[in-house]
Design a protein around this motif. Structure first.
Motif, PDB file in Angstrom:
ATOM      1  N   VAL A 147       0.850  -1.285  -0.102  1.00 51.62           N
ATOM      2  CA  VAL A 147      -0.177   0.025  -0.068  1.00 51.62           C
ATOM      3  C   VAL A 147       0.845   1.188  -0.105  1.00 51.62           C
ATOM      4  O   VAL A 147       2.139   1.102   0.323  1.00 51.62           O
ATOM      5  N   ASP A 188      -3.125   4.831  -1.148  1.00 50.58           N
ATOM      6  CA  ASP A 188      -4.019   4.030  -0.217  1.00 50.58           C
ATOM      7  C   ASP A 188      -4.733   4.774   0.998  1.00 50.58           C
ATOM      8  O   ASP A 188      -5.771   4.614   1.491  1.00 50.58           O
ATOM      9  N   SER A 241      -8.892   2.108  -3.171  1.00 49.98           N
ATOM     10  CA  SER A 241      -7.841   1.100  -2.858  1.00 49.98           C
ATOM     11  C   SER A 241      -8.282  -0.068  -3.397  1.00 49.98           C
ATOM     12  O   SER A 241      -8.901  -0.658  -3.137  1.00 49.98           O
ATOM     13  N   GLU A 258      -7.661  -2.803   0.115  1.00 51.56           N
ATOM     14  CA  GLU A 258      -8.251  -2.217   1.390  1.00 51.56           C
ATOM     15  C   GLU A 258      -7.991  -2.865   2.858  1.00 51.56           C
ATOM     16  O   GLU A 258      -7.876  -1.954   3.850  1.00 51.56           O
ATOM     17  N   ALA A 268      -4.910  -1.445   3.687  1.00 56.41           N
ATOM     18  CA  ALA A 268      -4.844   0.089   3.968  1.00 56.41           C
ATOM     19  C   ALA A 268      -5.651   0.375   5.134  1.00 56.41           C
ATOM     20  O   ALA A 268      -5.131   1.024   5.949  1.00 56.41           O
TER      21      ALA A 268
END
Length: 465
Positions: free
Chosen positions: A65, A120, A363, A366, A369
């Protein structure tokens, strides 16, 4: 820069660049963000339909990320050092730090929002939450917070509110720089600079009490105080107080108006400066300069220091509003200082300039993130941030770690100020009001020159809401 808006001129230039890049930024698109998938991966394809999915362990979440921030090279290295602690818990997540200077950061973020190519996770100033939420750049975190039982109870309501839009939590607080009252202990302890024996500022001062102290600590060239009948206001060598209410409209004037029961702006975003409560505060600050002679004019303040928050460094000012970040400047100037909450009219009110972290609604990873974002805002990340000693943690779970680093003055004031933080309702147009219109139109009237009512009328015309 550390989360503060330190130069009106620079901010105005940045604002112009951002406006030129925003395009149709007023169209809200939080709805598409709220439809993002759950951060928890499926446990097994054989699991019965409808049964709850187990939460992934830190070791199971993986991938790369990006984390975007503004800051100097030093601040970038501090972030990378902080992320080493994150990787101790999440060893399979790789975080790439993308850092830009303050101005470039916002211009770039606007373009990235338009192209749906945001980092992200990225750092967000309290002043721009509404703007980027309207651009569809910030994921509504409500479902993620609920599904992972992330504890919002460790944040003061006013701190959380700085990163909410329409009641939705669109970013999570990172750190909490605040504006309080600093005072020069050395001036108070010396009979030459405190001939009237003024008491030290108290923790819950009213403005009447602060004014009494300021009068006793303001000296002319003959050693007379501003409380003496033969005080020479044309030859002041020591000031009791510095207050730049016009130039610090967001960080000083607005909370002080709220302290008196007034507002600068109504809930419908119309101007509220002609109310009796607001005008009383403006008149009081004018009197500090023109009637009581305990506060320098704008011109006099600028002759002391470039920024009003740094006048204490001269050794010629007893008390001053200043940011928590100013402490390092006072130390460098060898000033023996301490802190108290700002004086109050009716209620104590403070401004906490809360930086936060937001998540991209686009993103592609996820779970990773959210792991990063929730760690940065949670007890572990906030405690690691506190250990670095560079920022005041927004999460109360890290306050003990922050306070354990003894720096020779009362840091508890910074933590306490979060309890009184006003929900800062920034929106397009208010930034111009606070950073351009009010400084231009109030500087002279609050220095005792010019008509205050006329200035308020002109502010209304320029604000146009």
């Amino acid at each position: 820069m550390k989360n503060r808006l330190s130069s009106v001129a620079v901010l105005l230039l940045i604002g112009a660049l951002m406006l030129s890049a925003c395009g149709n930024g007023n169209n809200k698109s939080n709805s598409e963000a709220s439809q993002s998938p759950s951060p928890s991966p499926s446990a097994s394809s054989a699991e019965p339909s409808g049964s709850p999915e187990p939460e992934a362990t830190p070791e199971e979440i993986s991938g790369k990320v990006t984390y975007g921030q503004w800051g100097t090279n030093v601040e970038t290295e501090q972030t990378k050092e902080l992320l080493k602690a994150f990787n101790e818990k999440y060893p399979k997540i790789e975080v790439e730090v993308i850092s830009k200077d303050w101005g470039t950061y916002w211009t770039s973020l606007t373009a990235q929002a338009a192209s749906k190519d945001l980092p992200d996770v990225y750092k967000m100033s309290f002043a721009y939450v509404d703007k980027y939420a309207q651009l569809g750049a910030m994921k509504d975190l409500t479902d993620l917070i609920s599904s992972t039982s992330f504890d919002l109870g460790n944040f003061e309501p006013g701190v959380l509110a700085a990163h909410q839009v329409d009641g939705k939590q669109v970013s999570l607080p990172r750190d909490a720089n605040t504006i309080v009252m600093f005072y020069n202990k050395g001036l108070f302890s010396d009979s030459k600079t405190n001939p009237a024996g003024a008491a030290l500022p108290g923790a819950e001062m009213t403005w009447d009490e602060a004014l009494d102290i300021a009068k006793k600590m303001t000296l002319d060239k003959n050693g007379k105080t501003a409380a003496d009948p033969d005080f020479d206001s044309n030859n002041i060598v020591q000031w009791g107080l510095t207050v730049d209410a016009a130039g610090s409209a967001d960080s000083v004037l607005e909370p002080q108006v709220l302290s008196n029961g007034g507002k600068l702006v109504n809930d419908d975003r119309s101007l509220a400066m002609d109310s009796p409560e607001t005008k009383q505060v403006l008149e009081f600050y004018r009197d500090l300069v023109a009637k009581y002679h305990v506060t320098p004019t704008v011109t006099q303040s600028q002759s002391l220091a470039q920024e009003p928050f740094l006048t204490l460094t001269t050794g010629k000012v007893a008390m001053s509003f200043a940011g928590s970040w100013s402490a390092s400047e006072f130390k460098n100037a060898n000033i023996e200082f301490d802190t108290v909450l700002p004086p109050k009219f009716k209620e104590t009110k403070t401004v906490v300039q809360v930086a936060g972290n937001a998540m991209s609604p686009f993103s592609k990873n996820e779970p990773a993130a959210w792991a990063l974002l929730s760690w940065l805002a949670g007890p572990d990340g906030q405690t690691a941030l506190a250990r670095q000693g560079q920022s005041i943690p927004a999460n109360k779970a890290a306050a003990e770690t922050y306070l354990a680093i003894d720096e020779g003055y009362n840091k508890q004031t910074f933590i306490d100020s979060q309890k009184y933080a006003i929900p800062v309702p920034f929106f397009d147009g208010k930034d111009k009001l606070l950073w351009e219109i009010l400084p231009q139109k109030l500087a002279q009237p609050l220095s005792g020159k010019g008509d205050l009512d006329k200035a308020i009328s002109e502010i209304g015309s320029l604000y146009g809401k």
